[in-house]
Design a protein around this motif. Structure first.
Motif, PDB file in Angstrom:
ATOM      1  N   SER A  32       8.538   8.114  13.372  1.00 37.63           N
ATOM      2  CA  SER A  32       8.875   8.190  11.803  1.00 37.63           C
ATOM      3  C   SER A  32       7.701   7.758  10.959  1.00 37.63           C
ATOM      4  O   SER A  32       7.458   8.190  10.039  1.00 37.63           O
ATOM      5  CB  SER A  32      10.068   7.556  11.649  1.00 37.63           C
ATOM      6  OG  SER A  32      10.062   6.179  11.912  1.00 37.63           O
ATOM      7  N   ASN A  33       6.971   6.696  11.510  1.00 33.91           N
ATOM      8  CA  ASN A  33       6.108   5.948  10.701  1.00 33.91           C
ATOM      9  C   ASN A  33       4.781   5.906  11.410  1.00 33.91           C
ATOM     10  O   ASN A  33       4.836   5.105  12.531  1.00 33.91           O
ATOM     11  CB  ASN A  33       6.280   4.813  10.085  1.00 33.91           C
ATOM     12  CG  ASN A  33       7.100   5.007   9.001  1.00 33.91           C
ATOM     13  OD1 ASN A  33       6.786   4.827   7.756  1.00 33.91           O
ATOM     14  ND2 ASN A  33       8.656   5.037   8.799  1.00 33.91           N
ATOM     15  N   ALA A  34       3.544   6.547  11.211  1.00 33.32           N
ATOM     16  CA  ALA A  34       2.475   6.373  11.971  1.00 33.32           C
ATOM     17  C   ALA A  34       1.217   5.821  10.843  1.00 33.32           C
ATOM     18  O   ALA A  34       0.258   6.583  10.955  1.00 33.32           O
ATOM     19  CB  ALA A  34       2.225   7.484  12.662  1.00 33.32           C
ATOM     20  N   THR A  35       1.536   5.088  10.174  1.00 30.28           N
ATOM     21  CA  THR A  35       0.650   4.524   9.103  1.00 30.28           C
ATOM     22  C   THR A  35      -0.111   3.116   9.186  1.00 30.28           C
ATOM     23  O   THR A  35       0.766   2.388   9.415  1.00 30.28           O
ATOM     24  CB  THR A  35       1.309   4.676   7.622  1.00 30.28           C
ATOM     25  OG1 THR A  35       1.697   6.073   7.613  1.00 30.28           O
ATOM     26  CG2 THR A  35       0.235   4.591   6.597  1.00 30.28           C
ATOM     27  N   LYS A  36      -1.294   3.094   9.120  1.00 34.86           N
ATOM     28  CA  LYS A  36      -1.870   1.935   9.065  1.00 34.86           C
ATOM     29  C   LYS A  36      -2.556   1.736   7.661  1.00 34.86           C
ATOM     30  O   LYS A  36      -3.019   2.708   6.838  1.00 34.86           O
ATOM     31  CB  LYS A  36      -2.860   1.557  10.126  1.00 34.86           C
ATOM     32  CG  LYS A  36      -2.613   2.044  11.677  1.00 34.86           C
ATOM     33  CD  LYS A  36      -1.505   0.914  12.111  1.00 34.86           C
ATOM     34  CE  LYS A  36      -1.130   1.229  13.505  1.00 34.86           C
ATOM     35  NZ  LYS A  36      -0.484   2.316  13.922  1.00 34.86           N
ATOM     36  N   ILE A  37      -3.174   0.274   7.413  1.00 30.14           N
ATOM     37  CA  ILE A  37      -3.685   0.027   5.965  1.00 30.14           C
ATOM     38  C   ILE A  37      -4.912  -0.335   6.171  1.00 30.14           C
ATOM     39  O   ILE A  37      -5.416  -1.285   7.183  1.00 30.14           O
ATOM     40  CB  ILE A  37      -2.672  -1.076   5.251  1.00 30.14           C
ATOM     41  CG1 ILE A  37      -1.372  -0.564   4.946  1.00 30.14           C
ATOM     42  CG2 ILE A  37      -3.367  -1.417   4.096  1.00 30.14           C
ATOM     43  CD1 ILE A  37      -1.254   0.756   3.904  1.00 30.14           C
ATOM     44  N   VAL A  38      -5.926   0.188   5.313  1.00 25.52           N
ATOM     45  CA  VAL A  38      -7.089  -0.187   5.240  1.00 25.52           C
ATOM     46  C   VAL A  38      -7.376  -0.510   3.743  1.00 25.52           C
ATOM     47  O   VAL A  38      -6.814  -0.110   2.718  1.00 25.52           O
ATOM     48  CB  VAL A  38      -8.177   0.677   5.654  1.00 25.52           C
ATOM     49  CG1 VAL A  38      -9.557   0.517   5.264  1.00 25.52           C
ATOM     50  CG2 VAL A  38      -8.184   1.382   7.005  1.00 25.52           C
ATOM     51  N   LYS A  39      -7.976  -1.845   3.714  1.00 26.69           N
ATOM     52  CA  LYS A  39      -8.348  -2.637   2.275  1.00 26.69           C
ATOM     53  C   LYS A  39      -9.765  -2.505   1.826  1.00 26.69           C
ATOM     54  O   LYS A  39     -10.645  -2.943   2.710  1.00 26.69           O
ATOM     55  CB  LYS A  39      -7.460  -3.851   2.221  1.00 26.69           C
ATOM     56  CG  LYS A  39      -5.981  -4.098   2.590  1.00 26.69           C
ATOM     57  CD  LYS A  39      -5.674  -5.295   2.303  1.00 26.69           C
ATOM     58  CE  LYS A  39      -4.390  -5.422   2.526  1.00 26.69           C
ATOM     59  NZ  LYS A  39      -3.433  -6.923   2.117  1.00 26.69           N
ATOM     60  N   ILE A  40      -9.773  -2.158   0.473  1.00 29.83           N
ATOM     61  CA  ILE A  40     -11.118  -2.238  -0.023  1.00 29.83           C
ATOM     62  C   ILE A  40     -11.041  -2.928  -1.432  1.00 29.83           C
ATOM     63  O   ILE A  40     -10.190  -3.040  -2.095  1.00 29.83           O
ATOM     64  CB  ILE A  40     -11.758  -0.730  -0.056  1.00 29.83           C
ATOM     65  CG1 ILE A  40     -10.925  -0.099  -1.049  1.00 29.83           C
ATOM     66  CG2 ILE A  40     -11.740   0.027   1.073  1.00 29.83           C
ATOM     67  CD1 ILE A  40     -11.472   1.102  -1.582  1.00 29.83           C
ATOM     68  N   ASP A  41     -12.300  -3.651  -1.749  1.00 31.63           N
ATOM     69  CA  ASP A  41     -12.377  -4.543  -2.795  1.00 31.63           C
ATOM     70  C   ASP A  41     -13.369  -3.659  -3.864  1.00 31.63           C
ATOM     71  O   ASP A  41     -14.533  -3.080  -3.507  1.00 31.63           O
ATOM     72  CB  ASP A  41     -12.953  -5.648  -2.640  1.00 31.63           C
ATOM     73  CG  ASP A  41     -12.138  -6.689  -1.809  1.00 31.63           C
ATOM     74  OD1 ASP A  41     -10.931  -6.594  -2.119  1.00 31.63           O
ATOM     75  OD2 ASP A  41     -12.811  -7.508  -1.346  1.00 31.63           O
TER      76      ASP A  41
END
Length: 434
Positions: free
Chosen positions: A271-280
């Motif tokens: 149902s969910n296959a999302t990861k998070i990448v963070k940028i400044d």
């Protein structure tokens, strides 16, 4: 995810067709969706610490078809009205398809699902499968009896191993071991300087403002190329400018954006296959339209993320397995973490034709969003977030769909539209607002 944080999170896609989509074709789409990946219901585990699991749902909401015409100006309110509390994954009624004819011609179609049932990628794949019956995906047959208990036992053991590993790693990281290789020095990120909060905020009347800015696709692409960027870097630049315009950051600050990345694979039933990448991202003067910095920052972050994924490195932060072990009542009482991010910038890219088309009728534009249904000003302040936004591209249009989660600087939709309009104008773009 649906009940644990106090407010349910819904994902919604909105298709705007300039032509009429027949009710029979929409009924057929609904029937096909009912036989695919969205047909799921969450059931509690019989074994302590094991996660709840999905089973196939034999029920679904009927098509919500409005026979009366709605004006173009009323489409946002109509879309908000589709976020209904009876969309609930625990009942198996975790999604709903709706449609209404538009007074000036055409049709608007809404698909809403609990975020627990489907992330943006899962919704796209579900609709594509429903439009291509030969590609229809389904959950595996339900386990029952001893098989279900065995599955829960295995999951409980895996969860326990995951939490134990997280605790060991967290403890090891906290130990002052002289021989440990020190990590590379990190340059501290300048914290955004907020404008003064107005004293006359009307908390009781505030709801998260929602705006859809539709930009001509050719103009959007030309602007990204002209200033050395991509659609994604232009999207992030516009959001950063809007946050700055609203007083959530000052020139010389940097703001952090969370960028969702899907690792969904073919025939994936998650149902969910999302990861998070963070940028400044640095906040710059309005005369600075160069997109190369954001483009290089994003590329470096995505590359580093891919390396971590390939090496099997665990994500940082609190163990998700530990959170999943806690009851909803406990999770709801835990303060939501302030990770310093200015907001979410979800780029769904160019949408496939079998997602933007229903029975041969192609949508002029598609809007996507995620929202906390019913969230009040106090909850929004607890997140300390600014903007949550999605960008979707079709052949003719690009939509930037934004929710504002700052009641003190985004009092209503007029303010949100004003800041978005100013941000788009910086790159010589104009928008049609829904």
């Amino acid at each position: 995810m649906h009940h644990g944080i106090g407010y349910p999170v819904y994902n919604q896609f909105l298709w705007w067709f300039d032509e009429t989509v027949r009710r029979d074709d929409l009924e057929n789409l609904r029937n096909n969706l009912s036989d695919g990946l969205l047909a799921r219901r969450v059931v509690s585990s019989r074994v302590p610490t094991a996660r709840a699991r999905w089973v196939r749902s034999p029920v679904s909401h009927s098509l919500d078809f409005h026979s009366q015409f709605i004006d173009e100006a009323d489409i946002p309110a109509w879309a908000d009205g589709r976020l209904d509390p009876d969309i609930d994954p625990e009942t198996g009624l975790g999604w709903r398809l709706a449609a209404a004819p538009v007074s000036n011609g055409g049709t608007v179609v809404s698909l809403v699902a609990s975020h627990m049932v489907a992330d943006g990628g899962a919704l796209i794949e579900a609709v594509r499968a429903a439009n291509n019956r030969s590609k229809q995906g389904r959950l595996a047959p339900d386990a029952d009896g001893i098989a279900a208990i065995g599955s829960d036992l295995r999951d409980a053991a895996e969860q326990a191993r995951s939490v134990a590993g997280w605790l060991v790693n967290a403890a090891a990281d906290a130990l002052p071991i002289p021989t440990r290789t020190e990590p590379d020095a990190v340059v501290p990120r300048s914290r955004p300087t907020r404008s003064r909060v107005p004293a006359d905020a009307m908390d009781s009347d505030w709801v998260s403002p929602h705006a859809v800015a539709e930009v001509e696709a050719g103009a959007w692409t030309a602007a990204a190329q002209r200033w050395g960027g991509t659609s994604n870097s232009l999207f992030i630049a516009v959001l950063t400018a809007a946050s700055g315009n609203a007083g959530r950051a000052s020139i010389g600050d940097s703001v952090q954006w969370s960028l969702p990345v899907s690792d969904r694979t073919p025939a994936d039933t998650r149902s969910n296959a999302t990861k998070i990448v963070k940028i400044d991202v640095p906040v710059t003067d309005a005369s600075d339209r160069d997109l190369t910095t954001i483009r290089s920052i994003s590329k470096a972050a995505f590359t580093a993320f891919a390396v971590r994924q390939a090496e099997g490195q665990a994500p940082t932060g609190i163990s998700q397995a530990l959170v999943q072990m806690l009851p909803d009542a406990v999770v709801a009482r835990v303060p939501q973490p302030r990770d310093g991010a200015e907001g979410l910038a979800s780029n769904l890219g160019v949408l496939p034709e079998d997602f933007t088309t229903v029975a041969g009728v192609r949508a002029r534009a598609v809007s996507g969003r995620a929202t906390f249904a019913g969230a009040d000003a106090a909850f929004a302040r607890s997140l300390d977030g600014g903007l949550t936004a999605w960008v979707c591209e079709t052949g003719s249009s690009v939509t930037v769909t934004v929710h504002a989660m700052d009641p003190d600087r985004f009092a209503d939709e007029d303010v949100l539209r004003e800041h978005l309009t100013e941000a788009l104008a910086r790159w010589e773009l104009s928008a049609r607002f829904w």
